[in-house]
Design an enzyme around this catalytic site. Structure first.
Site, short mmCIF file in Angstrom:
data_model
loop_
_atom_site.label_atom_id
_atom_site.label_comp_id
_atom_site.label_asym_id
_atom_site.label_seq_id
_atom_site.Cartn_x
_atom_site.Cartn_y
_atom_site.Cartn_z
N GLN A 71 -39.28 19.67 7.01
CA GLN A 71 -38.99 20.93 7.71
C GLN A 71 -39.68 22.08 6.98
OE1 GLN A 71 -36.82 18.60 7.11
NE2 GLN A 71 -35.10 18.57 8.54
N ARG A 72 -40.03 23.09 7.69
CA ARG A 72 -40.77 24.21 7.09
C ARG A 72 -40.07 24.75 5.84
NH1 ARG A 72 -44.88 27.39 8.51
NH2 ARG A 72 -45.17 26.50 10.57
#
Ligand SMILES: Nc1nc2c(ncn2[C@@H]2O[C@H](COP(=O)(O)OP(=O)(O)O)[C@@H](O)[C@H]2O)c(=O)[nH]1
Ligand SMILES: [Mg+2]
Length: 202
Positions: A70-71
């Site tokens: 995930q970012r």
């Protein structure tokens, strides 16, 4: 027995490799690893930290690190770079919206000093989904042909059918072995070449 021979024998005895699985979230990293390990692949939830799996594959012990993509988790990737022998970059071949993000993340990893010597395997995953990009499209979208700094290979695969998963691991292991284990044999031979006599150097 020369020192290099002893070092080589020790390394051959260990035959361990460290492999880092990275890629955007939802690419299928955890599913690929579960499939390779013969585990149930249903109901896998997003990886919030990391998983480590140890496989014995052929004569090698593979320590595989699967890190969340995930970012918000990507800044933590760098904590896992040390001593990485191979980087496996997993791509969701059905995700056309994020190819630019995927390309940028990959190319910024390739600039990392601590990944400089690592072999790069790109898994174009989710080939079982109709309409997904094939490996040539992924190769072009990620601009793989511009990579000169690492040995790399791309393979189309599916964590659901198992297509090409073992073949990918085989390539990564062979590429790392070619560098880690056989190169010491070359050093050993070159150490036996006598230096020029001092008199001749003057
Ligand atoms: N159809 C299909 N779905 C996949 C494949 N690989 C993973 N998935 C699905 O994609 C989602 C994300 O997988 P996951 O392994 O959690 O991705 P990760 O975030 O990269 O670890 C899950 O719903 C998986 O079931 C694949 O090869 N084909
Ligand atoms: Mg995961």
């Amino acid at each position: 027995m020369g020192l290099l021979t002893i070092i080589r024998k020790n390394r051959q005895k260990e035959k361990e490799m460290r492999i880092l699985f990275l890629g955007l979230d939802n690419a299928g990293k955890t599913t690929i690893l579960k499939k390779l390990n013969g585990e149930d692949i249903m109901g896998i939830s997003p990886t919030l930290g990391f998983n480590i799996k140890t496989f014995v594959h052929r004569k090698y012990t593979l320590n595989i690190w699967d890190v969340g993509g995930q970012r918000t988790l990507r800044p933590y990737w760098r904590n896992y770079f040390e001593q990485t022998d191979a980087l496996v970059w997993v791509v969701d071949s059905g995700d056309r919206m994020r190819t630019q993000d995927c390309k940028e993340e990959l190319h910024s990893l390739l600039l990392e000093d601590r990944l400089a010597g690592a072999s790069l395997l790109v898994f174009a995953n989710k080939q079982d989904i109709q309409g997904s990009m094939n490996s040539t499209e992924i190769r072009d979208a990620l601009d793989l042909l511009s990579i000169k700094s690492h040995h790399w290979k791309i393979l189309p695969c599916s964590a659901v059918t198992g297509e090409n998963l073992v073949e990918g691991l085989d390539w990564a292991v062979d590429d790392v072995a070619g560098r880690l284990y056989y190169s010491t044999a070359v050093e050993d031979v070159s150490s036996r070449i006598s230096p020029r006599p001092i008199a001749a150097q003057q």
